[in-house]
Design a protein around this motif. Sequence first.
Motif, PDB file in Angstrom:
ATOM      1  N   UNK A   1      -3.183  -5.163   8.429  1.00 34.02           N
ATOM      2  CA  UNK A   1      -2.707  -4.534   7.204  1.00 34.02           C
ATOM      3  C   UNK A   1      -2.070  -3.179   7.503  1.00 34.02           C
ATOM      4  N   UNK A   2      -1.033  -2.845   6.755  1.00 35.03           N
ATOM      5  CA  UNK A   2      -0.381  -1.544   6.876  1.00 35.03           C
ATOM      6  C   UNK A   2      -0.682  -0.735   5.621  1.00 35.03           C
ATOM      7  N   UNK A   3      -1.330   0.425   5.792  1.00 34.18           N
ATOM      8  CA  UNK A   3      -1.833   1.203   4.671  1.00 34.18           C
ATOM      9  C   UNK A   3      -1.000   2.436   4.327  1.00 34.18           C
ATOM     10  N   UNK A   4      -0.227   2.940   5.274  1.00 35.87           N
ATOM     11  CA  UNK A   4       0.524   4.166   5.016  1.00 35.87           C
ATOM     12  C   UNK A   4       1.860   4.168   5.719  1.00 35.87           C
TER      13      UNK A   4
ATOM     14  N   UNK B   1      -3.228   6.579   6.673  1.00 32.18           N
ATOM     15  CA  UNK B   1      -1.991   7.213   6.223  1.00 32.18           C
ATOM     16  C   UNK B   1      -1.318   7.878   7.407  1.00 32.18           C
ATOM     17  N   UNK B   2      -0.033   8.208   7.251  1.00 32.27           N
ATOM     18  CA  UNK B   2       0.728   8.873   8.300  1.00 32.27           C
ATOM     19  C   UNK B   2       1.712   9.841   7.663  1.00 32.27           C
TER      20      UNK B   2
ATOM     21  N   UNK C   1       0.797  -1.222   0.000  1.00 38.40           N
ATOM     22  CA  UNK C   1       0.000   0.000   0.000  1.00 38.40           C
ATOM     23  C   UNK C   1       0.833   1.278   0.000  1.00 38.40           C
ATOM     24  N   UNK C   2       2.106   1.207   0.391  1.00 43.97           N
ATOM     25  CA  UNK C   2       2.912   2.428   0.418  1.00 43.97           C
ATOM     26  C   UNK C   2       4.380   2.077   0.263  1.00 43.97           C
ATOM     27  N   UNK C   3       5.170   3.048  -0.185  1.00 40.57           N
ATOM     28  CA  UNK C   3       6.610   2.886  -0.357  1.00 40.57           C
ATOM     29  C   UNK C   3       7.282   4.212  -0.042  1.00 40.57           C
ATOM     30  N   UNK C   4       8.425   4.145   0.655  1.00 38.06           N
ATOM     31  CA  UNK C   4       9.139   5.352   1.081  1.00 38.06           C
ATOM     32  C   UNK C   4      10.644   5.147   0.935  1.00 38.06           C
TER      33      UNK C   4
END
Length: 317
Positions: free
Chosen positions: A87-90, A134-135, A47-50
Amino acid sequence: MFDDTATRRTVLKSATAAVAAAAVPTGVQAAERTWTAVESPTGNTLFDVESTADGAYAVGGAGVVLERTPKGWRKVLDGGPSGNGNNLYGADVTDDGKRLWFVGSSGAIGELDIESGVLNDHSAPMDVTNNFNDVSVTGEAGSTNVYVAGDSGKLYYSFENGETGSWEDVTPASGSAINAVDFFDDRSGHIVDGNQTVLYTRDGTTWDRLGIANADYNFYGVDADGFDDVWVAGGGGSIYRWNGSEWRRTDNGDAGLRDVEVENGEGLTVGGGGAVFDRDADAGWAAEQTPTGANLKAVVRGDVDIAVGAGGAIVER
């Protein structure tokens, strides 16, 4: 006025450029400027990539956290911060790139020390176990302001690195789910919610509406580099831009767009069916060819651009 020539994203990008270049798997060179599918160690939706000071990380279903290494992607966490498989969304990263924060279902909040591998569990602040979408975090490791977008329409925030007892909450608008949050300075940022609303704050606690009037599509992603430089991704191939005086919409087709990242006029947005659009500062948005039909959920720009999505899909450029 905040100087967007030295945003927290710019500082982090310059600090991690060498790391990103060194982490390109064999046979994949960013200079080719073509999207390549790479092997993923999970079949769960990402769900997210950083980008961090030690390379890229992705988060996704069942609490998985992946790290990009010189030998490819590997799993560094399964089950989320509490081990419950939420689940991890953000996700977001501190200004120095040393801590990765992530949020998800049932109140999951985690803080991963990139250097030591130590995981701090900040889940269920104020005993809240709603879904977090999200965060956004500002400041350096250990002294971070944390902003968490709640599915219940509340924004949860801590000015003390997420410590127990430091959390507060606010309902910025109508109570619709907050889908995305992005801060460009310690207490200055934007959110988008499920009622087609964009809001901004200058103090991290009070919020005012910015638009978007007569919007016909839902909003899913926001990228803000200043009060006069805001981008919103949404349904119907929509990219909205606020330039300080007005909103302008670009129609990129039928694909629902889930994430957007733009800096100095150049950027990327991703969405359904493997859709990727690249923005040139002069020519505007243009469709890119990708090797996947998976719904893409998030994108991060760097020496190596990365998009992630359904079924654990990872594509790089």
